[in-house]
Design a protein around this motif. Structure first.
Motif, PDB file in Angstrom:
ATOM      1  N   GLU A 191       2.110  22.898   9.109  1.00 14.07           N
ATOM      2  CA  GLU A 191       1.310  22.433   7.980  1.00 14.07           C
ATOM      3  C   GLU A 191       0.201  21.508   8.472  1.00 14.07           C
ATOM      4  OE1 GLU A 191      -0.200  22.508   5.076  1.00 14.07           O
ATOM      5  OE2 GLU A 191       1.648  22.467   3.891  1.00 14.07           O
ATOM      6  N   ALA A 192      -0.969  21.603   7.860  1.00 14.41           N
ATOM      7  CA  ALA A 192      -2.074  20.704   8.204  1.00 14.41           C
ATOM      8  C   ALA A 192      -1.834  19.323   7.607  1.00 14.41           C
ATOM      9  CB  ALA A 192      -3.389  21.283   7.681  1.00 14.41           C
ATOM     10  N   ASP A 193      -2.482  18.322   8.170  1.00 20.48           N
ATOM     11  CA  ASP A 193      -2.388  16.944   7.675  1.00 20.48           C
ATOM     12  C   ASP A 193      -3.209  16.805   6.396  1.00 20.48           C
ATOM     13  OD1 ASP A 193      -2.753  14.167   7.228  1.00 20.48           O
ATOM     14  OD2 ASP A 193      -2.428  13.745   9.345  1.00 20.48           O
ATOM     15  N   HIS A 194      -2.550  16.313   5.337  1.00 19.22           N
ATOM     16  CA  HIS A 194      -3.242  16.139   4.064  1.00 19.22           C
ATOM     17  C   HIS A 194      -3.242  14.673   3.609  1.00 19.22           C
ATOM     18  CE1 HIS A 194      -3.701  20.463   3.371  1.00 19.22           C
ATOM     19  NE2 HIS A 194      -2.448  20.607   3.775  1.00 19.22           N
ATOM     20  N   CYS A 195      -3.102  13.749   4.551  1.00 21.11           N
ATOM     21  CA  CYS A 195      -3.171  12.333   4.183  1.00 21.11           C
ATOM     22  C   CYS A 195      -4.604  11.903   3.851  1.00 21.11           C
ATOM     23  CB  CYS A 195      -2.628  11.463   5.318  1.00 21.11           C
ATOM     24  SG  CYS A 195      -0.834  11.460   5.468  1.00 21.11           S
ATOM     25  N   GLY A 196      -5.552  12.552   4.486  1.00 20.27           N
ATOM     26  CA  GLY A 196      -6.945  12.194   4.227  1.00 20.27           C
ATOM     27  C   GLY A 196      -7.234  10.743   4.556  1.00 20.27           C
ATOM     28  N   ARG A 197      -8.000  10.098   3.689  1.00 22.05           N
ATOM     29  CA  ARG A 197      -8.377   8.691   3.921  1.00 22.05           C
ATOM     30  C   ARG A 197      -7.386   7.712   3.298  1.00 22.05           C
ATOM     31  NH1 ARG A 197     -14.480   8.846   1.823  1.00 22.05           N
ATOM     32  NH2 ARG A 197     -13.445  10.181   0.277  1.00 22.05           N
ATOM     33  N   CYS A 198      -6.333   8.218   2.690  1.00 26.37           N
ATOM     34  CA  CYS A 198      -5.351   7.359   2.029  1.00 26.37           C
ATOM     35  C   CYS A 198      -4.646   6.442   3.035  1.00 26.37           C
ATOM     36  CB  CYS A 198      -4.308   8.224   1.313  1.00 26.37           C
ATOM     37  SG  CYS A 198      -3.015   7.274   0.475  1.00 26.37           S
ATOM     38  N   THR A 199      -4.530   5.179   2.688  1.00 22.92           N
ATOM     39  CA  THR A 199      -3.804   4.211   3.522  1.00 22.92           C
ATOM     40  C   THR A 199      -2.771   3.455   2.694  1.00 22.92           C
ATOM     41  OG1 THR A 199      -5.491   2.512   3.121  1.00 22.92           O
ATOM     42  CG2 THR A 199      -5.756   3.893   5.087  1.00 22.92           C
ATOM     43  N   ALA A 200      -2.320   4.061   1.602  1.00 23.81           N
ATOM     44  CA  ALA A 200      -1.401   3.368   0.685  1.00 23.81           C
ATOM     45  C   ALA A 200      -0.142   2.886   1.392  1.00 23.81           C
ATOM     46  CB  ALA A 200      -1.034   4.298  -0.478  1.00 23.81           C
ATOM     47  N   CYS A 201       0.437   3.720   2.262  1.00 18.19           N
ATOM     48  CA  CYS A 201       1.673   3.332   2.938  1.00 18.19           C
ATOM     49  C   CYS A 201       1.439   2.171   3.903  1.00 18.19           C
ATOM     50  CB  CYS A 201       2.281   4.528   3.665  1.00 18.19           C
ATOM     51  SG  CYS A 201       1.227   5.280   4.928  1.00 18.19           S
ATOM     52  N   ILE A 202       0.302   2.181   4.568  1.00 20.22           N
ATOM     53  CA  ILE A 202      -0.025   1.092   5.496  1.00 20.22           C
ATOM     54  C   ILE A 202      -0.226  -0.208   4.736  1.00 20.22           C
ATOM     55  CG2 ILE A 202      -1.713   0.274   7.202  1.00 20.22           C
ATOM     56  CD1 ILE A 202      -2.296   3.209   7.860  1.00 20.22           C
ATOM     57  N   ASP A 203      -0.928  -0.115   3.616  1.00 19.20           N
ATOM     58  CA  ASP A 203      -1.252  -1.309   2.839  1.00 19.20           C
ATOM     59  C   ASP A 203      -0.021  -1.938   2.183  1.00 19.20           C
ATOM     60  OD1 ASP A 203      -3.863  -0.750   3.518  1.00 19.20           O
ATOM     61  OD2 ASP A 203      -4.292   0.300   1.636  1.00 19.20           O
ATOM     62  N   ILE A 204       0.981  -1.113   1.819  1.00 20.35           N
ATOM     63  CA  ILE A 204       2.123  -1.615   1.059  1.00 20.35           C
ATOM     64  C   ILE A 204       3.226  -2.175   1.935  1.00 20.35           C
ATOM     65  CG2 ILE A 204       3.538   0.485   0.997  1.00 20.35           C
ATOM     66  CD1 ILE A 204       2.821  -1.795  -2.033  1.00 20.35           C
ATOM     67  N   CYS A 205       3.256  -1.809   3.202  1.00 17.57           N
ATOM     68  CA  CYS A 205       4.384  -2.187   4.067  1.00 17.57           C
ATOM     69  C   CYS A 205       4.599  -3.700   4.056  1.00 17.57           C
ATOM     70  CB  CYS A 205       4.136  -1.713   5.492  1.00 17.57           C
ATOM     71  SG  CYS A 205       5.509  -2.083   6.611  1.00 17.57           S
ATOM     72  N   PRO A 206       5.762  -4.163   3.621  1.00 19.11           N
ATOM     73  CA  PRO A 206       6.002  -5.610   3.455  1.00 19.11           C
ATOM     74  C   PRO A 206       5.852  -6.419   4.730  1.00 19.11           C
ATOM     75  CG  PRO A 206       7.716  -4.329   2.360  1.00 19.11           C
ATOM     76  CD  PRO A 206       6.936  -3.369   3.206  1.00 19.11           C
ATOM     77  N   THR A 207       6.186  -5.811   5.878  1.00 17.92           N
ATOM     78  CA  THR A 207       6.164  -6.537   7.148  1.00 17.92           C
ATOM     79  C   THR A 207       5.048  -6.070   8.083  1.00 17.92           C
ATOM     80  OG1 THR A 207       7.785  -4.963   8.007  1.00 17.92           O
ATOM     81  CG2 THR A 207       8.642  -7.031   7.093  1.00 17.92           C
ATOM     82  N   GLU A 208       4.140  -5.247   7.561  1.00 15.06           N
ATOM     83  CA  GLU A 208       3.040  -4.693   8.360  1.00 15.06           C
ATOM     84  C   GLU A 208       3.564  -3.978   9.601  1.00 15.06           C
ATOM     85  OE1 GLU A 208       0.393  -7.969   9.086  1.00 15.06           O
ATOM     86  OE2 GLU A 208      -0.406  -7.920   7.048  1.00 15.06           O
ATOM     87  N   ALA A 209       4.636  -3.203   9.394  1.00 16.92           N
ATOM     88  CA  ALA A 209       5.244  -2.476  10.508  1.00 16.92           C
ATOM     89  C   ALA A 209       4.448  -1.239  10.897  1.00 16.92           C
ATOM     90  CB  ALA A 209       6.678  -2.075  10.144  1.00 16.92           C
ATOM     91  N   ILE A 210       3.650  -0.697   9.964  1.00 18.88           N
ATOM     92  CA  ILE A 210       2.800   0.449  10.296  1.00 18.88           C
ATOM     93  C   ILE A 210       1.534  -0.131  10.914  1.00 18.88           C
ATOM     94  CG2 ILE A 210       1.755   2.582   9.445  1.00 18.88           C
ATOM     95  CD1 ILE A 210       3.577   2.388   7.000  1.00 18.88           C
ATOM     96  N   VAL A 211       1.562  -0.283  12.220  1.00 19.07           N
ATOM     97  CA  VAL A 211       0.524  -1.033  12.920  1.00 19.07           C
ATOM     98  C   VAL A 211      -0.784  -0.264  13.044  1.00 19.07           C
ATOM     99  CG1 VAL A 211       2.181  -2.465  14.168  1.00 19.07           C
ATOM    100  CG2 VAL A 211       1.465  -0.267  15.138  1.00 19.07           C
ATOM    101  N   ALA A 212      -0.716   1.033  12.844  1.00 19.76           N
ATOM    102  CA  ALA A 212      -1.895   1.910  12.851  1.00 19.76           C
ATOM    103  C   ALA A 212      -1.451   3.211  12.219  1.00 19.76           C
ATOM    104  CB  ALA A 212      -2.405   2.135  14.276  1.00 19.76           C
ATOM    105  N   PRO A 213      -2.390   4.037  11.751  1.00 15.59           N
ATOM    106  CA  PRO A 213      -1.972   5.314  11.187  1.00 15.59           C
ATOM    107  C   PRO A 213      -1.076   6.087  12.154  1.00 15.59           C
ATOM    108  CG  PRO A 213      -4.288   4.941  10.725  1.00 15.59           C
ATOM    109  CD  PRO A 213      -3.862   3.845  11.653  1.00 15.59           C
TER     110      PRO A 213
END
Length: 353
Positions: A191-213
């Motif tokens: 399957e192709a990547d369909h995240c696009g420009r969305c960063t909702a998961c990065i922005d919501i992470c309580p501890t900023e564990a998603i350090v980059a996409p």
């Protein structure tokens, strides 16, 4: 087996999907064994120490990224997914109430490992009845397997920026399992990547564990801290954990693709023991015997009573200051466990005026 033609294998692959659906799998895909790119990403992640204390992520050599080394003779991997989101779930409401305990939705019911492995074994038996003996092994979080990379190759979805698999028609609320086989089945399109420009998961992470996409530092991830980490939870991260006592679903809850997720039809995944809206105080009162009895057959049981209390103590420290909260914490001020005592004292200090 050698007498089967390519047409026969295509028909078999279709039949496998039919059998899988009858066994309760929502989707089945087939992948080859080439995980070269995933292997590179894994090694980079390990070199940066982002696996924390999960030594097992690096302790099996290349078996994790090279299926033939884990199970010699493997040619194809049948990858399956099974939905687990409970019907009428309101995890957002639980997160919003600091007196309630939030538990990752996957852990509210019975442990999925045995259920899915049993279904995969049934699938293998059906294939064997059709084509004769063949080599296979079933895995559900039970061996060094890059399950998400395999699911992506098998067309079950793409790897989202939170590192979970996302499916356009089903979101991310599902378990993954694998059947390694010696069958030269036709493979599915990734399957192709369909995240696009969305960063909702990065922005919501309580501890900023998603350090980059697409990069998660486990050492900051609440799921790692509450489930995998054996010792004290780093103090700077404790206030950020809120009332999450086992796992964290924030990145899944906020993902726009999860509006397409379907609730599970598996009764075993329905919440047990009122864990979907239990109070922190009630769970903190469980002694070890109660913990073991009430969580029999639950994936939560494996963290043990001591870490259970450690996690809840942090949530109590983040809760509103009420007589009930203070009484609960005081009840374990002198707990036999040094780990529990330390977290209880931290929590009590949080409630000092």
């Amino acid at each position: 087996m050698s007498t089967l033609s390519p047409t026969d294998y295509r028909a078999l692959a279709d039949q496998i999907r039919h059998w899988g659906a009858a066994l309760g799998f929502q989707q089945i895909g087939i992948a080859d064994t080439d995980l070269t790119l995933a292997e590179q990403h894994l090694h980079q992640w390990l070199e940066r120490g982002m696996h924390g204390d999960m030594a097992y992520m690096a302790s099996h050599g290349l078996k994790r990224s090279r299926p033939q080394e884990l199970v010699p003779g493997t040619l194809r991997i049948i990858s399956v997914r099974m939905d687990y989101l409970p019907p009428d779930d309101d995890g957002e409401a639980v997160l919003a109430d600091p007196l309630l305990a939030f538990i990752s939705r996957y852990a509210l019911g019975r442990d999925y490992h045995k259920l899915m492995r049993h279904r995969l074994q049934k699938l293998a038996s059906q294939i064997e009845a059709e084509v004769g003996p063949f080599g296979y092994r079933a895995f559900v979080d039970s061996a060094p397997v890059l399950e998400r990379a395999l699911a992506e190759k098998a067309g079950l979805g793409w790897t989202g920026k939170h590192s979970n698999i996302v499916n356009r028609r089903a979101g991310s609320w599902f378990f993954l399992g694998e059947l390694y086989t010696t069958l030269p089945l036709p493979t599915d399109q990734a399957e192709a990547d369909h995240c696009g420009r969305c960063t909702a998961c990065i922005d919501i992470c309580p501890t900023e564990a998603i350090v980059a996409p697409y990069q998660v530092d486990a050492r900051r991830c609440i799921s790692y801290l509450t489930i995998e980490l054996d010792g004290p939870i780093p103090e700077p991260l404790r206030p950020l954990m809120g009332n999450r006592i086992y796992g964290c679903d924030d990145c899944l809850m906020v993902c726009p693709w999860n509006r397409f997720a379907s609730p599970t039809a598996e009764a075993d995944f329905s919440p047990r023991n009122g864990l979907d809206n239990a109070t922190l105080c009630s769970l903190f009162a469980w002694d070890e015997a109660t913990f073991l009895k009430r969580l029999e057959g639950s994936p939560i049981r494996r963290i043990g009573h001591e870490r259970w209390l450690r996690n809840i103590a942090i949530a109590l420290g983040n809760a509103l200051t009420t007589p009930a909260i203070l009484t609960a914490l005081e009840s374990r001020r002198d707990d036999p466990s040094e780990l529990v005592r330390e977290h209880v004292l931290w929590a009590l200090e949080r409630h000092q005026p």
